[in-house]
Motif scaffolding. Structure first.
Motif: not given
Lengths: 392, 631
Positions: B520-539
């Motif tokens: 969870y403290y891996n900033p790229f993991h944070m970004m990946s989760i952000f884009f994952l949840l963002g993808s669902v939001l956009l969808l």
């Protein structure tokens, strides 16, 4: 068909109701089924009114296990010898006290009759007892267990073990951290035995874990100890480059074993945002306890038939093992003080006979047990004999 | 062309040709260009809000520049204002820090129960923030209802939005109330809420074993996949005047044997986005209320009566009695396809003598699917990998079919142990099932997915489309190859890769995070989760918007990109009035593919850094100053 008689609309309603009812019933069944799996009936909870005040959470049913012959023999023996003979561990107690202890701890803890360890025609008899002739049992119902000598020897070792663990391990808990106060529970027979004379320390089928899962209490391939020894050990996996994910997997299985044994989540001991941090006080207890388990394995495994202790063996899905004594106050001094102190405290006359009555774990296995048991006994013999002499 | 459409080009400057004398709609029908602002003016009409319906008047029924205000908007803004105010007050004044990343806003202690704590006690501001945030969210949802009513849309957008709000209500209201203490609520704070997630996940032994968590996660990733597929296919069709819906359908049918169609994909998107949130609600609500041990939960599977002899008999009965009957009802899709005259049918006449092998190697068309050389290569390697994996599964259960079925989800083919590095297990006798099978199967899988990539290119080319889908696929491949190839090679042993199996993947995810100090403290993991949840939001947003305007034809996106109809205009106005900006029919799909692609790209980077350059992400976080104290 049916709609001809009651009309289409009614038929529709009827069928809908039927299907709905079927769905509700099957949902009911599924919920009941899952519920039964997730929260099985707790046998200890069912008999809550029979809980003994001695135990944290454990049911004792002495009458079910002690035969009438044993009762009579015990009463006769007690009348004949108010002071016990041949006692090695529970020194300083009267026969009456020891009988009471035998009933609540051994009979209750292991669910055995007196004859499991004793020749009830002479409770003092044992492998090392040469004071009198040992009469053969006369009645079949009172016949000792074929291995009774071995059981009695082993019971002594385990009695010393409980004293050792209470004094050298449980007493330390209070010093490990300022943020947590130990419950004061003490190890006694039922803590491990849980109503079984002989048992497997690990269940044959371990939920989620592989069936051959064992704690890393032995030596690693280099001959070092994983837990008590030097080095990082297997419990610490964070940021290590010298281990593979297989090691992490094993470490996680150890952790899950603790979870399942105490029925707590990881957060009982960890702030899960960073597992290596020691913020949560219970982590110190956990470490102490697994070190104690390793100590048990290294010191007493012969008397356990070579078995390796597990967390679930005592904890049985409770944070404080149900079979533990609630506090040191309810136990004989001999089990909660170091042998040296005990010797100095003891002045009253004492001697003779019967100490432990029940116990053992031994029988599970090993053939070389008796030898080891004797070896252990011989260490104890010197002080025991000294007291006997003093008493006489 | 139906007459209810107003055709505009939104590329036209806003202030072009504003003339009041004739309605924009009339001029548009005559082919005159109409600016976006003029078009918007045609839709901006007071009335038709919830309050109008209830009371006949709405005091805040007006626009502030591009934003629609409305009574619900005012209520929402009150919530936003006070929620933000108390948030900053807690961070700046109570905690005395300006580090927003490391701020921690905890709920009251569990010992306080469901009582409201007094000012000055811990958790007081958390309670205020949660209350005002809830007001803001519900107000916002109802404001979306108002805008939908004004634009004559159906209510899919507010429904989808309310699904997300239900998540907040579950986590902050329902679950704490069910558990009897506000202390069980969700902690706020940018990294501190990750701490909460860590601790909740491990409090119930391991959330990976929570079946609703698994379903939720699966739906999140499926949403991202759909997002990439939909965004790609629309962009592949963009700026190609000869392309029609049939080209898209032909592409997917040749590729997968099925195309859901223009309106279908948006309906699916809407439901999938909503479902992923609802399953997540179930996942968190059940934890701690009904279920305390998600590992133990799975005992129901072990104890299922089906594994007993009765179950076997029942299964056999089904196989013997029902299967042959059901089989008779199947219609050969092969016949349907060859009998048709659609674009995706390769032969115009029904062939009489085309054998299976001839189709496979010569025509390439097998049923609705076009196989071709690369498809065949991909399929062959895929089947090879599957066969190796399943054979190893069977070997592990001594070829007992019942045990195989019972243990299917926990069986795994693991890579060789660490000491074998990147090589094969040398022992010739036992090597195969000690990891060599993993190496061969994984390489077969690697080749299979690469061949599939070539196939994607070929199919897109022959359907007359662009190649966006290949790039989207490449983003997913990047993550795949980091996991199975690049990172194990960088670290120097195959043991760092996950085993091939359902449980093995979850275990690997858990273990990698544990070994490297919490992902969870891996900033790229944070970004990946952000884009994952963002993808669902956009969808969900895109799907809901299109479904809500589908009666105006907005789902015909290829045509709408060329000339916007009223459906697309309403869709654009909805978001313009709601949040101040909007995408066009084309640009929304650019958003879609980038959110989906960045999920894989950032995830791959974050994983590749773990164990190679960074060994402890929590310590990295402390160094970066993003960890909430104390540590």
């Amino acid at each position: 068909m049916i709609q001809r008689y009651i009309g289409e609309r009614n038929a529709y309603m009827l069928i809908t109701l039927g299907i709905s009812g079927l769905l509700v019933l099957s949902a009911w069944w599924v919920i009941g089924f899952v519920n039964g799996v997730v929260q099985p009936d707790d046998p200890a909870g069912m008999a809550i009114n029979e809980l003994s005040p001695l135990y944290v959470n454990f049911r004792v049913d002495v009458d079910e296990w002690v035969s009438a012959e044993s009762y009579l023999a015990m009463a006769a023996y007690q009348a004949e010898f108010p002071q016990p003979r041949n006692v090695r561990v529970l020194v300083g107690e009267s026969t009456q006290n020891i009988n009471g202890y035998m009933m609540s701890h051994f009979v209750g803890g292991l669910n055995v009759n007196c004859t499991y360890c004793h020749n009830i025609n002479n409770f003092a008899a044992g492998s090392e007892w040469t004071g009198e002739d040992v009469p053969e049992p006369t009645e079949p119902g009172a016949a000792p267990h074929p291995d009774w000598v071995e059981h009695k020897d082993n019971a002594r070792i385990h009695l010393e073990m409980t004293q050792d663990l209470n004094v050298n391990w449980l007493a330390n808990l209070g010093e490990l951290t300022d943020e947590k106060v130990p419950s004061g529970a003490q190890i006694i027979c039922a803590t491990c035995h849980n109503g079984q004379a002989e048992f497997d320390t690990y269940p044959a089928e371990q939920q989620v874990l592989p069936d051959d899962f064992r704690l890393p209490l032995g030596e690693d391939p280099n001959g070092d100890l994983y837990i008590l020894g030097e080095g990082e050990g297997i419990l610490h996996v964070n940021a290590r480059t010298d281990i593979s994910l297989d090691t992490v997997n094993y470490q996680q299985q150890i952790m899950y074993h603790m979870n399942a044994s105490m029925n707590v989540g990881c957060t009982h001991c960890h702030n899960s945002r960073y597992f290596p941090s020691n913020e949560v006080p219970a982590i110190h207890y956990g470490l102490n306890m697994i070190q104690m388990s390793q100590y048990i394995f290294l010191t007493y495994s012969d008397s356990m038939g070579g078995q390796m202790p597990s967390c679930s063996m005592c904890h049985q899905e409770q944070i404080i093992p149900g079979g533990a004594a609630v506090s040191a106050d309810v136990l004989p001094d001999a089990l909660v003080t170091a042998p040296d102190n005990q010797m100095m405290d003891e002045e009253e006359p004492m001697d003779d006979a019967s100490d432990d009555m029940g116990d053992d774990e031994s029988s599970d296995v090993s053939s070389d047990e008796t030898g080891d048991a004797e070896a252990n006994d011989s260490e104890e013999e010197a002080p025991a004999e000294a007291t006997e002499e003093a008493g006489e | 062309m139906s007459t209810n459409k107003i055709i505009t080009g939104s590329v036209i400057a806003d202030d072009f040709h504003i003339r009041g004398e004739r309605p924009a709609a009339e001029r548009a029908l005559e082919g005159e260009p109409v600016s976006f602002k003029e078009m918007e003016a045609a839709y901006r009409k007071p009335g038709n809000t919830i309050l109008h319906d209830l009371f006949g008047a709405d005091p805040f029924d007006f626009w502030l520049d591009r934003f629609y205000v409305g009574t619900w908007g005012v209520i929402s803004m009150i919530g936003v204002f006070f929620g933000t105010l108390f948030y900053f007050y807690q961070v700046f004044i109570v905690e005395g820090t300006y580090n927003l990343l490391a701020a921690r806003l905890d709920p009251p202690p569990i010992s306080a129960g469901l009582a409201l704590v007094a000012p000055g006690e811990p958790g007081f501001y958390w309670q205020l923030i949660v209350f005002f945030a809830t007001v803001a969210f519900i107000g916002w949802a109802l404001r979306q209802v108002d805008i939908s009513k004004k634009l004559g849309m159906t209510y899919e957008v507010p429904i989808a939005y309310f699904a997300v709000v239900s998540s907040w209500i579950t986590i902050q209201w329902l679950r704490p109330i069910a558990m009897g203490a506000w202390g069980n609520g969700f902690a706020l704070g940018i990294t501190h809420h990750l701490d909460w997630v860590s601790n909740i996940g491990y409090q119930y032994f391991n959330f990976f074993y929570n079946p609703f968590h698994a379903i939720g996660i699966t739906l999140l990733f499926t949403s991202t996949l759909l997002l990439a597929m939909h965004g790609s296919i629309i962009l592949m069709a963009a700026d190609r005047p000869y392309v029609r819906e049939a080209n898209e359908d032909g592409f997917w049918r040749n590729l997968l044997g099925y195309s859901i169609g223009e309106i279908g994909i948006h309906r699916l998107a809407f439901w999938l986005g909503v479902a992923s949130v609802l399953f997540s609600n179930l996942c968190i609500y059940l934890s701690g209320t009904l279920v305390h041990d998600w590992n133990e939960f799975w005992l129901f599977w072990e104890r299922f009566p089906i594994w007993e002899s009765v179950g076997v008999t029942g299964t056999m009965l089904v196989a013997v009695v029902i299967w042959p009957r059901a089989k008779g009802r199947f219609i050969s899709t092969d016949e349907q396809e060859y009998g048709g005259r659609d674009l995706e049918s390769t032969t115009l006449q029904r062939p009489l003598q085309v054998g299976f092998l001839e189709r496979l190697f010569d025509l390439g068309q097998v049923g609705p699917v076009y196989l071709g050389t690369w498809g065949l290569v991909s399929l062959a390697f895929g089947i090879g990998a599957t066969f190796i994996i399943l054979e190893s599964y069977m070997a592990q259960v001594d070829y007992n079919v019942l045990l195989f079925l019972k243990n299917f989800f926990v069986l795994t083919v693991d890579p060789p142990a660490m000491e074998y590095g990147l090589g094969f297990v040398s022992d010739r006798m036992d090597g195969w099932h000690a990891g060599n099978d993993w190496i061969i199967a994984t390489w077969a899988l690697n080749l299979s997915v690469l061949a599939w990539g070539v196939r994607l290119y070929n199919r897109a080319k022959s359907a007359g489309l662009g190649y966006t889908v290949v790039w989207s696929y490449a983003a997913a491949l990047w993550l795949y190859f980091v996991i199975y190839l690049i990172r194990p090679m960088a670290i120097g042993n195959w043991a760092q890769a996950p085993g091939q199996g359902f449980e093995a993947i979850l275990l690997w995810t858990n273990h990698v995070s544990v070994q490297y100090g919490n992902f969870y403290y891996n900033p790229f993991h944070m970004m990946s989760i952000f884009f994952l949840l963002g993808s669902v939001l956009l969808l969900a947003m895109h799907g809901a918007t299109i479904v809500a305007t589908s009666k105006y034809g907005s789902y015909r996106e290829i045509e709408e990109m060329v000339a916007e109809g009223t459906g697309t205009q309403r869709a654009q106005l909805f978001w313009r009035w709601c949040m101040g900006f909007q995408a066009t029919s084309k640009s929304i799909h650019i958003w879609l593919i980038w959110f989906a692609a960045l999920t894989g790209i950032t995830g791959g980077i974050g994983l590749l850094l773990s164990g190679t350059l960074v060994h402890d992400w929590f310590q990295w976080g402390i160094g970066a100053g993003i960890v909430a104290p104390p540590f």
